[in-house]
Every structure is written in C-alpha cells, then in structure tokens.
Design an enzyme around this catalytic site. Sequence first.
Site, PDB file in Angstrom:
ATOM      1  N   ARG A  69       0.827  -1.210   0.000  1.00 50.32           N
ATOM      2  CA  ARG A  69       0.000   0.000   0.000  1.00 50.32           C
ATOM      3  C   ARG A  69       0.868   1.270   0.000  1.00 50.32           C
ATOM      4  O   ARG A  69       0.507   2.279  -0.591  1.00 50.32           O
ATOM      5  CB  ARG A  69      -0.900  -0.018   1.252  1.00 50.32           C
ATOM      6  CG  ARG A  69      -2.018   0.997   1.239  1.00 50.32           C
ATOM      7  CD  ARG A  69      -2.911   0.907   2.470  1.00 50.32           C
ATOM      8  NE  ARG A  69      -3.416  -0.424   2.753  1.00 50.32           N
ATOM      9  CZ  ARG A  69      -4.413  -1.013   2.092  1.00 50.32           C
ATOM     10  NH1 ARG A  69      -5.030  -0.366   1.129  1.00 50.32           N
ATOM     11  NH2 ARG A  69      -4.802  -2.229   2.402  1.00 50.32           N
ATOM     12  N   ARG A  88      -9.735   1.812  -3.464  1.00 49.86           N
ATOM     13  CA  ARG A  88      -8.544   1.405  -2.707  1.00 49.86           C
ATOM     14  C   ARG A  88      -8.342   2.333  -1.525  1.00 49.86           C
ATOM     15  O   ARG A  88      -8.718   3.507  -1.604  1.00 49.86           O
ATOM     16  CB  ARG A  88      -7.290   1.461  -3.580  1.00 49.86           C
ATOM     17  CG  ARG A  88      -7.341   0.568  -4.772  1.00 49.86           C
ATOM     18  CD  ARG A  88      -7.216  -0.885  -4.389  1.00 49.86           C
ATOM     19  NE  ARG A  88      -7.460  -1.730  -5.541  1.00 49.86           N
ATOM     20  CZ  ARG A  88      -7.654  -3.037  -5.465  1.00 49.86           C
ATOM     21  NH1 ARG A  88      -7.648  -3.652  -4.300  1.00 49.86           N
ATOM     22  NH2 ARG A  88      -7.879  -3.738  -6.549  1.00 49.86           N
ATOM     23  N   ILE A  89      -7.718   1.800  -0.496  1.00 48.47           N
ATOM     24  CA  ILE A  89      -7.405   2.626   0.667  1.00 48.47           C
ATOM     25  C   ILE A  89      -5.962   3.086   0.533  1.00 48.47           C
ATOM     26  O   ILE A  89      -5.054   2.261   0.362  1.00 48.47           O
ATOM     27  CB  ILE A  89      -7.620   1.818   1.963  1.00 48.47           C
ATOM     28  CG1 ILE A  89      -9.113   1.475   2.084  1.00 48.47           C
ATOM     29  CG2 ILE A  89      -7.142   2.595   3.176  1.00 48.47           C
ATOM     30  CD1 ILE A  89      -9.406   0.391   3.090  1.00 48.47           C
ATOM     31  N   LEU A  90      -5.763   4.391   0.585  1.00 51.00           N
ATOM     32  CA  LEU A  90      -4.410   4.937   0.492  1.00 51.00           C
ATOM     33  C   LEU A  90      -3.755   4.891   1.873  1.00 51.00           C
ATOM     34  O   LEU A  90      -4.437   4.921   2.901  1.00 51.00           O
ATOM     35  CB  LEU A  90      -4.470   6.381  -0.010  1.00 51.00           C
ATOM     36  CG  LEU A  90      -5.002   6.548  -1.441  1.00 51.00           C
ATOM     37  CD1 LEU A  90      -5.276   8.015  -1.753  1.00 51.00           C
ATOM     38  CD2 LEU A  90      -4.026   5.963  -2.469  1.00 51.00           C
ATOM     39  N   HIS A 150     -19.282   8.888  -0.790  1.00 51.05           N
ATOM     40  CA  HIS A 150     -19.621   7.563  -0.286  1.00 51.05           C
ATOM     41  C   HIS A 150     -21.138   7.355  -0.405  1.00 51.05           C
ATOM     42  O   HIS A 150     -21.909   8.239  -0.034  1.00 51.05           O
ATOM     43  CB  HIS A 150     -19.176   7.452   1.174  1.00 51.05           C
ATOM     44  CG  HIS A 150     -19.379   6.085   1.724  1.00 51.05           C
ATOM     45  ND1 HIS A 150     -18.575   5.011   1.379  1.00 51.05           N
ATOM     46  CD2 HIS A 150     -20.327   5.595   2.565  1.00 51.05           C
ATOM     47  CE1 HIS A 150     -19.012   3.918   1.999  1.00 51.05           C
ATOM     48  NE2 HIS A 150     -20.065   4.249   2.719  1.00 51.05           N
ATOM     49  N   ASP A 159      -9.419  11.577   6.009  1.00 49.29           N
ATOM     50  CA  ASP A 159      -8.381  11.633   7.039  1.00 49.29           C
ATOM     51  C   ASP A 159      -7.701  10.271   7.109  1.00 49.29           C
ATOM     52  O   ASP A 159      -7.837   9.459   6.185  1.00 49.29           O
ATOM     53  CB  ASP A 159      -8.955  12.121   8.393  1.00 49.29           C
ATOM     54  CG  ASP A 159      -9.893  11.105   9.023  1.00 49.29           C
ATOM     55  OD1 ASP A 159     -10.052   9.985   8.489  1.00 49.29           O
ATOM     56  OD2 ASP A 159     -10.472  11.429  10.084  1.00 49.29           O
TER      57      ASP A 159
END
Length: 198
Positions: free
Chosen positions: A61, A87-89, A105, A137
């Site tokens: 990641r 994807r989660i950064l 969302h 955040d």
Amino acid sequence: MLISGSGSNLQAILDARANDPDFPAQPVLVVSDRPGAGGLLRATAAGISAEVVDWSDSPDRESFTAAICDLLDAHKVELVVLAGFMRILSQEAVRRFPNAIVNIHPALLPAFPGARAVEEALAYGVKTTGVTVHFVDEHVDNGPIIAQEPVTVMAADTVETLHRRIQTIEHRLYPKCVAAAATGRLRVQGRSVIWDER
Ligand code: GAR
C-alpha cells in the site's frame, strides 16, 4: 481525480465544468488503480491526462500510495477528488495533501462504511440511506463531513435500483462540493466543516 470504475461521478464533474465557464476547478489528471476502468476513456475524451497505477503491480500500500502522490505532485494537483476509488491509500496521502482529499460515499456515514455500502444498507433494512461527501483523514470513510443528502429506500428496491437513485444525488452534490473545496469555501474545525456561503 482518482477512480476505479465507470467514472460517472468524474463525468458529472467534467459536465459541470463544461456547462459553467465559471466552474472553479480544473481537472488535470485522472488516475485509475486498474487498467480497464471506464472512467479512463471519459478522461481522455475530455482531453485530460489519464494514468494507471495498477494496484496489482504494487508490492504494498505504501508504494502504491507514493506512486499516486508522485503523479499528483507532478501534475501540480491541489485538490484530490476520489470518485469511486475503491482502494485505501496509506497515511502518506493525507500527510502530503492535508484537508485536500475529498471522497464520495454511497451511504450516510458513519453508517455503512466500506466498499459495499448500498448492499449493506439494503440488507440491514434501513428506510433511509443516502450520500456523504467528506474530507479524507487517516481512517477509512471517517473524515469531516462536507455534505450529506438522504435517499428513501423503497420496498421493491434492489442494490441496482437503490444505487441508481443514490447516484442521481451524487452527480448533483459532488460537483457542488468540489467547487466549494476548490475555492477555499470549506473550513475544517475539528470534525465540522463550515461552509462560507459566498
Ligand atoms: C459511487 O456510487 C461512489 O459513491 C461509490 O462508488 C460509486 C462509483 O461510481 N464509492 C464507494 O463505494 C466508496 N466506498 P462511478 O465510478 O460511476 O463514479
């Protein structure tokens, strides 16, 4: 703008800009985490640089996030718009773009975070769900809320019909929020976002 899929929210922002010469945000780059995303074609059709940072080519990641942030910097991006980006950064993105990443969302956060919000809201039996636009955040689907709008769940709804009505709201709400963020009209104070109603 970061995308993973068809890019209908990306298109809504491109259309808002095309229809309003005073629209304050200039899209400069679209990045997808997968090569086949339909939104890439929408970007190139609008004359915007389209790049792929393939999630499956990234060892972790951190390097995936760094590659995306480097591209955003190279294009001098000031506001990062997540439009169906799945994807989660890593935290590096928030460090490099503090209060400058927005996400949309398909639920009323903090209800139903994650990648299957519409399906989970329907399965839970809620009567009202909706749309949330928020700053990103360091936690997933958690940052200060910029705007929310409700959507009534109908008895006969399927994931597809409910998502379609949610997207109608998204396409109206997101360009408005992006324009406000781009002109510095949103002030973050703790968990609250204060709109300067100019
Ligand atoms: C949108 O409905 C967006 O809210 C959702 O993905 C869809 C993308 O559609 N995002 C999430 O679920 C993020 N957790 P699009 O590619 O047509 O804009």
